[in-house]
Design a protein around this motif. Structure first.
Motif, PDB file in Angstrom:
ATOM      1  N   THR A 105     -33.107   2.038   4.682  1.00 44.03           N
ATOM      2  CA  THR A 105     -31.669   2.149   4.902  1.00 44.03           C
ATOM      3  C   THR A 105     -31.417   2.514   6.350  1.00 44.03           C
ATOM      4  O   THR A 105     -32.302   3.018   7.051  1.00 44.03           O
ATOM      5  CB  THR A 105     -31.034   3.223   3.997  1.00 44.03           C
ATOM      6  OG1 THR A 105     -31.680   4.488   4.258  1.00 44.03           O
ATOM      7  CG2 THR A 105     -31.199   2.870   2.535  1.00 44.03           C
ATOM      8  N   GLY A 106     -30.187   2.284   6.805  1.00 49.30           N
ATOM      9  CA  GLY A 106     -29.829   2.651   8.158  1.00 49.30           C
ATOM     10  C   GLY A 106     -29.827   4.154   8.330  1.00 49.30           C
ATOM     11  O   GLY A 106     -29.823   4.920   7.358  1.00 49.30           O
ATOM     12  N   ALA A 107     -29.813   4.584   9.572  1.00 46.58           N
ATOM     13  CA  ALA A 107     -29.827   6.014   9.872  1.00 46.58           C
ATOM     14  C   ALA A 107     -28.635   6.730   9.264  1.00 46.58           C
ATOM     15  O   ALA A 107     -28.704   7.910   8.941  1.00 46.58           O
ATOM     16  CB  ALA A 107     -29.858   6.229  11.386  1.00 46.58           C
ATOM     17  N   ASP A 108     -27.523   5.994   9.054  1.00 46.07           N
ATOM     18  CA  ASP A 108     -26.329   6.604   8.469  1.00 46.07           C
ATOM     19  C   ASP A 108     -26.251   6.387   6.969  1.00 46.07           C
ATOM     20  O   ASP A 108     -25.247   6.680   6.332  1.00 46.07           O
ATOM     21  CB  ASP A 108     -25.068   6.037   9.130  1.00 46.07           C
ATOM     22  CG  ASP A 108     -24.954   4.520   8.966  1.00 46.07           C
ATOM     23  OD1 ASP A 108     -25.901   3.917   8.406  1.00 46.07           O
ATOM     24  OD2 ASP A 108     -23.935   3.951   9.391  1.00 46.07           O
ATOM     25  N   GLY A 109     -27.324   5.844   6.376  1.00 51.53           N
ATOM     26  CA  GLY A 109     -27.371   5.616   4.936  1.00 51.53           C
ATOM     27  C   GLY A 109     -27.045   4.196   4.529  1.00 51.53           C
ATOM     28  O   GLY A 109     -27.276   3.802   3.393  1.00 51.53           O
ATOM     29  N   ASP A 111     -27.437   0.021   4.443  1.00 59.43           N
ATOM     30  CA  ASP A 111     -28.614  -0.847   4.412  1.00 59.43           C
ATOM     31  C   ASP A 111     -28.964  -1.311   5.809  1.00 59.43           C
ATOM     32  O   ASP A 111     -28.120  -1.816   6.550  1.00 59.43           O
ATOM     33  CB  ASP A 111     -28.355  -2.083   3.538  1.00 59.43           C
ATOM     34  CG  ASP A 111     -28.411  -1.750   2.054  1.00 59.43           C
ATOM     35  OD1 ASP A 111     -28.871  -0.653   1.730  1.00 59.43           O
ATOM     36  OD2 ASP A 111     -27.972  -2.590   1.248  1.00 59.43           O
ATOM     37  N   ALA A 112     -30.224  -1.139   6.192  1.00 57.83           N
ATOM     38  CA  ALA A 112     -30.683  -1.624   7.491  1.00 57.83           C
ATOM     39  C   ALA A 112     -31.009  -3.107   7.416  1.00 57.83           C
ATOM     40  O   ALA A 112     -30.963  -3.813   8.402  1.00 57.83           O
ATOM     41  CB  ALA A 112     -31.909  -0.839   7.936  1.00 57.83           C
ATOM     42  N   SER A 113     -31.330  -3.569   6.252  1.00 52.82           N
ATOM     43  CA  SER A 113     -31.623  -4.990   6.042  1.00 52.82           C
ATOM     44  C   SER A 113     -31.076  -5.352   4.666  1.00 52.82           C
ATOM     45  O   SER A 113     -31.359  -4.688   3.679  1.00 52.82           O
ATOM     46  CB  SER A 113     -33.131  -5.229   6.091  1.00 52.82           C
ATOM     47  OG  SER A 113     -33.438  -6.554   5.699  1.00 52.82           O
ATOM     48  N   SER A 114     -30.251  -6.351   4.618  1.00 58.88           N
ATOM     49  CA  SER A 114     -29.586  -6.702   3.364  1.00 58.88           C
ATOM     50  C   SER A 114     -30.603  -6.907   2.250  1.00 58.88           C
ATOM     51  O   SER A 114     -31.489  -7.750   2.338  1.00 58.88           O
ATOM     52  CB  SER A 114     -28.770  -7.984   3.561  1.00 58.88           C
ATOM     53  OG  SER A 114     -28.153  -8.359   2.356  1.00 58.88           O
ATOM     54  N   GLY A 115     -30.461  -6.134   1.172  1.00 57.11           N
ATOM     55  CA  GLY A 115     -31.329  -6.312   0.018  1.00 57.11           C
ATOM     56  C   GLY A 115     -32.721  -5.756   0.191  1.00 57.11           C
ATOM     57  O   GLY A 115     -33.591  -6.053  -0.620  1.00 57.11           O
ATOM     58  N   TYR A 116     -32.954  -4.938   1.275  1.00 55.25           N
ATOM     59  CA  TYR A 116     -34.334  -4.504   1.481  1.00 55.25           C
ATOM     60  C   TYR A 116     -34.670  -3.251   0.683  1.00 55.25           C
ATOM     61  O   TYR A 116     -34.815  -2.159   1.202  1.00 55.25           O
ATOM     62  CB  TYR A 116     -34.641  -4.294   2.965  1.00 55.25           C
ATOM     63  CG  TYR A 116     -36.130  -4.328   3.209  1.00 55.25           C
ATOM     64  CD1 TYR A 116     -36.830  -5.528   3.161  1.00 55.25           C
ATOM     65  CD2 TYR A 116     -36.854  -3.171   3.430  1.00 55.25           C
ATOM     66  CE1 TYR A 116     -38.199  -5.573   3.348  1.00 55.25           C
ATOM     67  CE2 TYR A 116     -38.221  -3.206   3.626  1.00 55.25           C
ATOM     68  CZ  TYR A 116     -38.888  -4.410   3.578  1.00 55.25           C
ATOM     69  OH  TYR A 116     -40.235  -4.446   3.758  1.00 55.25           O
ATOM     70  N   GLU A 117     -34.755  -3.457  -0.602  1.00 53.94           N
ATOM     71  CA  GLU A 117     -35.321  -2.464  -1.519  1.00 53.94           C
ATOM     72  C   GLU A 117     -36.052  -3.269  -2.576  1.00 53.94           C
ATOM     73  O   GLU A 117     -35.490  -4.183  -3.182  1.00 53.94           O
ATOM     74  CB  GLU A 117     -34.246  -1.601  -2.153  1.00 53.94           C
ATOM     75  CG  GLU A 117     -34.816  -0.560  -3.099  1.00 53.94           C
ATOM     76  CD  GLU A 117     -33.753   0.347  -3.693  1.00 53.94           C
ATOM     77  OE1 GLU A 117     -34.139   1.398  -4.278  1.00 53.94           O
ATOM     78  OE2 GLU A 117     -32.563   0.018  -3.602  1.00 53.94           O
ATOM     79  N   SER A 263     -38.120   2.263  13.875  1.00 57.69           N
ATOM     80  CA  SER A 263     -37.275   1.253  14.504  1.00 57.69           C
ATOM     81  C   SER A 263     -37.842  -0.151  14.304  1.00 57.69           C
ATOM     82  O   SER A 263     -37.250  -1.126  14.715  1.00 57.69           O
ATOM     83  CB  SER A 263     -37.141   1.535  16.007  1.00 57.69           C
ATOM     84  OG  SER A 263     -38.388   1.362  16.653  1.00 57.69           O
ATOM     85  N   VAL A 264     -39.012  -0.232  13.675  1.00 54.93           N
ATOM     86  CA  VAL A 264     -39.636  -1.517  13.402  1.00 54.93           C
ATOM     87  C   VAL A 264     -40.447  -1.401  12.116  1.00 54.93           C
ATOM     88  O   VAL A 264     -41.111  -0.397  11.881  1.00 54.93           O
ATOM     89  CB  VAL A 264     -40.543  -1.952  14.584  1.00 54.93           C
ATOM     90  CG1 VAL A 264     -41.616  -0.907  14.857  1.00 54.93           C
ATOM     91  CG2 VAL A 264     -41.169  -3.306  14.323  1.00 54.93           C
ATOM     92  N   TYR A 265     -40.366  -2.418  11.275  1.00 55.78           N
ATOM     93  CA  TYR A 265     -41.192  -2.410  10.070  1.00 55.78           C
ATOM     94  C   TYR A 265     -41.540  -3.833   9.676  1.00 55.78           C
ATOM     95  O   TYR A 265     -40.893  -4.800  10.098  1.00 55.78           O
ATOM     96  CB  TYR A 265     -40.501  -1.682   8.917  1.00 55.78           C
ATOM     97  CG  TYR A 265     -39.180  -2.284   8.472  1.00 55.78           C
ATOM     98  CD1 TYR A 265     -39.134  -3.271   7.498  1.00 55.78           C
ATOM     99  CD2 TYR A 265     -37.979  -1.832   9.013  1.00 55.78           C
ATOM    100  CE1 TYR A 265     -37.922  -3.812   7.082  1.00 55.78           C
ATOM    101  CE2 TYR A 265     -36.777  -2.363   8.605  1.00 55.78           C
ATOM    102  CZ  TYR A 265     -36.748  -3.354   7.635  1.00 55.78           C
ATOM    103  OH  TYR A 265     -35.541  -3.902   7.233  1.00 55.78           O
ATOM    104  N   ALA A 276     -31.783  -2.688  14.960  1.00 53.40           N
ATOM    105  CA  ALA A 276     -30.906  -2.637  16.130  1.00 53.40           C
ATOM    106  C   ALA A 276     -30.295  -1.256  16.327  1.00 53.40           C
ATOM    107  O   ALA A 276     -30.011  -0.842  17.446  1.00 53.40           O
ATOM    108  CB  ALA A 276     -29.806  -3.691  16.001  1.00 53.40           C
ATOM    109  N   ASP A 277     -30.069  -0.532  15.226  1.00 54.43           N
ATOM    110  CA  ASP A 277     -29.458   0.790  15.313  1.00 54.43           C
ATOM    111  C   ASP A 277     -30.322   1.708  16.174  1.00 54.43           C
ATOM    112  O   ASP A 277     -31.515   1.862  15.913  1.00 54.43           O
ATOM    113  CB  ASP A 277     -29.333   1.369  13.896  1.00 54.43           C
ATOM    114  CG  ASP A 277     -28.580   2.690  13.850  1.00 54.43           C
ATOM    115  OD1 ASP A 277     -28.455   3.349  14.899  1.00 54.43           O
ATOM    116  OD2 ASP A 277     -28.125   3.069  12.760  1.00 54.43           O
TER     117      ASP A 277
END
Length: 293
Positions: A105-109, A111-117, A263-265, A276-277
């Motif tokens: 998830t993004g740093a603010d909660g 999603d950092a990548s759509s559907g990435y769970e 910041s990378v995975y 990008a965040d």
């Protein structure tokens, strides 16, 4: 003193040692009696002899020790944080479960990548939840018997668990596997520099999103610590922030050996995702027996 004890000492709040307190109390008593100390202390003044020994002890405990009273406070280096995380990872239980679960998830909660769970079984069966599935857990039709990925390298669970546990051997194994893969960049050519970066990002994957054994995770931490340019960014939510070569960042909890931010995975299909965040992304990866409804 092991890596965790060294790091704990380096990150501990600044407090005067007992020796510092004893010497300061002695100098304070000399001042009360009209004597002089060998070094002039500035910043505070005793006016009169009515201060009791108990009050003096309290005063000394509250006032930070001057630099001359003890060694300078040293901030833990990025390498020390990674080595402490390696020690903690090595001592942690391996964990077990039916599904390997990864959530980013993004740093603010958000999603950092759509559907990435996703939840994946060692046989390759896969379930996902996200925007594309309407927020529900849904099976994914495409599946593979080699479900776990480093950069350009697909592995079975048995292969992940059999990775080398010596730093040089692990790095060499990854480099050789990438060399023999059909990895390509968007430009088509996969240069020596590209391969070196793929090795580094694969090591990040081993400590963050792949179900490696405690020994392999510890080894990957130690290899990352050996790269030049690793810097401690200070305490952040989730642990210690680290700046890595090529601008990558990690958030590592050295007490548990877990990576809680990045910041990378590497995604489940071996692609590299750059967040990008500026705050990176929160990450959680663990075994579970529960597949949410």
């Amino acid at each position: 003193m092991n890596d965790l004890q060294t790091l704990r000492a380096a990150l501990a709040p600044d407090e005067p040692s007992q020796d510092v307190i004893d010497r300061s109390r002695h100098r304070l008593q000399n001042r009360i009696n009209g004597g002089r100390t060998s070094r002039r202390r500035t910043g505070w003044l005793i006016t009169g002899a009515s201060l009791t020994a108990a009050a003096a002890a309290v005063a000394i405990a509250v006032i930070p020790a001057a630099p001359v009273d003890g060694p300078p406070v040293r901030t833990a280096s990025g390498q020390e944080i990674l080595l402490a995380a390696a020690t903690a990872a090595e001592r942690s239980p391996e964990g077990a479960g039916t599904y390997w679960h990864v959530k980013v998830t993004g740093a603010d909660g958000a999603d950092a990548s759509s559907g990435y769970e996703y939840w994946i079984k060692p046989d390759g069966r896969l379930w996902m939840r996200g925007a594309k599935t309407g927020g529900k857990v849904a099976p994914v039709k495409t599946q593979s018997a080699i479900p776990f990925s480093l950069v350009a390298i697909d592995l079975t669970l048995e292969q992940v668990r059999a990775l080398p546990t010596a730093p040089d051997a692990l790095k060499a194994w990854i480099a050789d596997a990438i060399e023999r893969s059909d990895a390509r960049t968007s430009a088509g050519e996969f240069t020596a520099s590209d391969r070196e970066r793929a090795v580094f990002q694969s090591l990040i994957s081993l400590v963050s999103t792949v179900p490696a054994t405690p020994e392999v995770r510890a080894t990957a931490f130690r290899v990352i610590a050996g790269y030049p340019g690793v810097q401690n960014l200070g305490t952040v939510p989730g642990g210690q922030g680290l700046s890595l070569p090529e601008g990558e960042r990690l958030v590592v909890d050295p007490a548990t050996g877990r990576v809680n931010g990045t910041s990378v995975y590497v995604t489940m299909d071996g692609a590299v995702y750059q967040v990008a965040d500026p705050g990176g992304a929160r990450i959680n990866a663990e075994w579970t027996d529960t597949l949410p409804a």
